[in-house]
Scaffold this motif. Structure first.
Motif, mmCIF file in Angstrom:
data_model
loop_
_atom_site.group_PDB
_atom_site.id
_atom_site.type_symbol
_atom_site.label_atom_id
_atom_site.label_comp_id
_atom_site.label_asym_id
_atom_site.label_seq_id
_atom_site.Cartn_x
_atom_site.Cartn_y
_atom_site.Cartn_z
ATOM 1 N N VAL A 152 0.840 -1.208 0.000
ATOM 2 C CA VAL A 152 0.000 0.000 0.000
ATOM 3 C C VAL A 152 0.873 1.256 0.000
ATOM 4 N N GLY A 153 0.603 2.140 -0.979
ATOM 5 C CA GLY A 153 1.391 3.383 -1.084
ATOM 6 C C GLY A 153 0.513 4.621 -1.061
ATOM 7 N N ALA A 154 -0.806 4.417 -0.893
ATOM 8 C CA ALA A 154 -1.715 5.579 -0.842
ATOM 9 C C ALA A 154 -2.980 5.206 -0.086
ATOM 10 N N VAL A 155 -3.518 6.185 0.639
ATOM 11 C CA VAL A 155 -4.848 6.053 1.237
ATOM 12 C C VAL A 155 -5.753 7.026 0.513
ATOM 13 N N VAL A 156 -6.878 6.508 0.012
ATOM 14 C CA VAL A 156 -7.861 7.358 -0.654
ATOM 15 C C VAL A 156 -9.126 7.374 0.190
ATOM 16 N N CYS A 157 -9.630 8.569 0.491
ATOM 17 C CA CYS A 157 -10.853 8.662 1.291
ATOM 18 C C CYS A 157 -11.955 9.358 0.497
ATOM 19 N N GLY A 158 -12.995 8.572 0.206
ATOM 20 C CA GLY A 158 -14.187 9.120 -0.446
ATOM 21 C C GLY A 158 -15.406 8.777 0.379
ATOM 22 N N PHE A 159 -16.587 8.944 -0.220
ATOM 23 C CA PHE A 159 -17.785 8.563 0.533
ATOM 24 C C PHE A 159 -17.799 7.049 0.723
ATOM 25 N N ASP A 160 -18.175 6.599 1.919
ATOM 26 C CA ASP A 160 -18.203 5.164 2.201
ATOM 27 C C ASP A 160 -19.275 4.896 3.250
ATOM 28 N N GLU A 161 -20.329 4.227 2.837
ATOM 29 C CA GLU A 161 -21.408 3.928 3.791
ATOM 30 C C GLU A 161 -20.975 2.882 4.812
ATOM 31 N N HIS A 162 -19.826 2.231 4.555
ATOM 32 C CA HIS A 162 -19.291 1.250 5.510
ATOM 33 C C HIS A 162 -18.133 1.827 6.325
ATOM 34 N N PHE A 163 -18.003 3.146 6.335
ATOM 35 C CA PHE A 163 -16.937 3.777 7.123
ATOM 36 C C PHE A 163 -17.019 3.277 8.565
ATOM 37 N N SER A 164 -15.892 2.931 9.137
ATOM 38 C CA SER A 164 -15.930 2.336 10.484
ATOM 39 C C SER A 164 -14.678 2.716 11.264
ATOM 40 N N PHE A 165 -14.733 2.446 12.549
ATOM 41 C CA PHE A 165 -13.586 2.710 13.411
ATOM 42 C C PHE A 165 -12.385 1.872 12.957
ATOM 43 N N HIS A 166 -12.663 0.656 12.532
ATOM 44 C CA HIS A 166 -11.566 -0.220 12.114
ATOM 45 C C HIS A 166 -10.901 0.293 10.836
ATOM 46 N N LYS A 167 -11.721 0.819 9.906
ATOM 47 C CA LYS A 167 -11.134 1.404 8.688
ATOM 48 C C LYS A 167 -10.284 2.627 9.041
ATOM 49 N N LEU A 168 -10.755 3.376 10.034
ATOM 50 C CA LEU A 168 -10.018 4.562 10.474
ATOM 51 C C LEU A 168 -8.658 4.156 11.042
ATOM 52 N N ILE A 169 -8.631 3.100 11.825
ATOM 53 C CA ILE A 169 -7.368 2.590 12.390
ATOM 54 C C ILE A 169 -6.409 2.212 11.253
ATOM 55 N N LYS A 170 -6.953 1.512 10.263
ATOM 56 C CA LYS A 170 -6.093 1.047 9.168
ATOM 57 C C LYS A 170 -5.552 2.243 8.371
ATOM 58 N N ALA A 171 -6.461 3.172 8.030
ATOM 59 C CA ALA A 171 -6.042 4.333 7.225
ATOM 60 C C ALA A 171 -4.947 5.109 7.959
ATOM 61 N N ALA A 172 -5.175 5.385 9.254
ATOM 62 C CA ALA A 172 -4.196 6.172 10.027
ATOM 63 C C ALA A 172 -2.868 5.418 10.138
ATOM 64 N N SER A 173 -2.941 4.099 10.232
ATOM 65 C CA SER A 173 -1.708 3.305 10.364
ATOM 66 C C SER A 173 -0.898 3.350 9.065
ATOM 67 N N TYR A 174 -1.584 3.214 7.934
ATOM 68 C CA TYR A 174 -0.852 3.345 6.655
ATOM 69 C C TYR A 174 -0.242 4.736 6.526
ATOM 70 N N LEU A 175 -1.019 5.743 6.956
ATOM 71 C CA LEU A 175 -0.568 7.132 6.782
ATOM 72 C C LEU A 175 0.531 7.532 7.760
ATOM 73 N N ALA A 176 0.782 6.667 8.758
ATOM 74 C CA ALA A 176 1.886 6.958 9.688
ATOM 75 C C ALA A 176 3.213 6.948 8.933
ATOM 76 N N LYS A 177 3.219 6.258 7.803
ATOM 77 C CA LYS A 177 4.417 6.238 6.968
ATOM 78 C C LYS A 177 4.377 7.491 6.094
ATOM 79 N N GLU A 178 5.385 8.310 6.202
ATOM 80 C CA GLU A 178 5.380 9.600 5.502
ATOM 81 C C GLU A 178 5.239 9.462 3.989
#
Ligand code: PLP
Ligand code: CA
Length: 306
Positions: A152-178
């Protein structure tokens, strides 16, 4: 009092203005249709512009559909359009990654099937779409027991009716890498429509959540930012001085048109009103001037065809 004021577009002034433009960019929701269906006048105005040989594009901040799904919607509403004319933010993300950034890694996506279809169409590998598999309980062990995909080299955030706390954890973890790119489709605060007293939060709410958790700001594709215009321009070569943006919302469509050096025209069939324009003209705030439309096209009708 702002230096700029919005002028009424009517009669000969309107036809002279149309003659001086070669390209018209239409916002979709609130200009072509609303939740009730197609708007009266849209089909006729578009037909007239096509007869005059004008180039047409459709730009929507909505990332929930792909171009193919939009084409079906246009067809259902009797509006002529081709896939090349449609720029929804789901497509803009895929195009920007592939054609502008030459991105060759995998995307972690917060998005709908529309986003997935556009990434697939440009052969961009992705992970993360759809409902997540967590149990939904308060369970730190479960939240943290996944492995980050090294591709994974990018996080893309658009509308998502399944947005969840777990997805947030994953997105933030990927983005911890500059080096991980962070791209958002749009920052609309709410859906343009509501039912009775119910507020429906827009994609901007999801983007702010991810930005907060990641402690980073996303690069935003949609209006009022100019990235989607730069994508269009890279494919079609657009002369801003001969291009007109038609929209219903001052803080997205009109600001976008002005940011891109286009002529901006407000119609009163959606979110913003004449009073909103007057407020900007008299606010005395320098920033507000950027959202004042060049013209108001008041003759554009507001009735929904039923
Ligand atoms: N985002 C979502 C999820 C929407 O449903 C809509 C409109 O329906 C929008 C954004 C705004 O779209 P537009 O830019 O066409 O006004
Ligand atoms: Ca709109």
């Amino acid at each position: 009092m702002a230096d700029k004021s919005c002028k009424l577009l009517e009669g000969k002034k309107a036809s002279d203005f149309v003659a001086s433009m070669d390209t018209f960019i239409f916002d979709c929701d609130g200009v072509l249709w609303n939740e009730g269906g197609p708007l009266n006048g849209a089909v006729e105005v578009l037909q007239e512009l096509r007869k005059l040989g004008k180039r047409i594009f459709f730009v929507t901040n909505n990332s929930s559909k792909s171009r193919a799904a939009y084409l079906k919607k246009f067809e259902k509403f009797g509006i002529e359009a081709s896939e090349e004319e449609i720029y929804c933010t789901s497509y803009a993300v895929a195009y920007y990654l592939k054609e502008i950034l030459k991105f060759d890694k995998k995307v972690f996506t917060i998005g709908t099937t529309g986003m997935v279809e556009e990434l697939d169409a440009l052969n961009i590998p992705h992970t993360g779409s759809g409902p997540d598999q967590s149990s939904g309980g308060y369970n730190m062990q479960e939240w943290t027991s996944f492995t980050l995909d090294p591709e994974v080299g990018a996080v893309v955030c658009g509308f998502d009716e399944h947005f969840s706390f777990h997805k947030l954890i994953k997105a933030a973890s990927y983005l911890a890498k500059e080096s991980c790119l962070f791209i958002a489709t749009n920052c609309d605060d709410r859906f343009p429509f509501s039912s009775n007293d119910i507020v429906v939060p827009g994609t901007g709410c999801l983007v702010i959540s991810v930005e907060t958790a990641a402690r980073r700001k996303a690069e935003v594709m949609g209006k009022p930012e100019r990235v989607i215009f730069d994508c269009m321009n890279s494919r079609h070569t657009i002369d801003p001085s001969k291009t007109c943006m038609i929209g219903d919302r001052l803080d997205t469509d009109i600001l976008f048109g002005n940011n891109c050096g286009l002529k901006s025209v407000l119609v009163l069939t959606g979110i913003s009103s004449l009073a909103d324009v007057k407020n900007l003209e008299t606010s005395g705030k320098a920033d507000d001037e950027n959202s004042i439309p060049d013209f108001l096209y008041a003759q554009y009708r507001s009735t929904t065809i039923t």
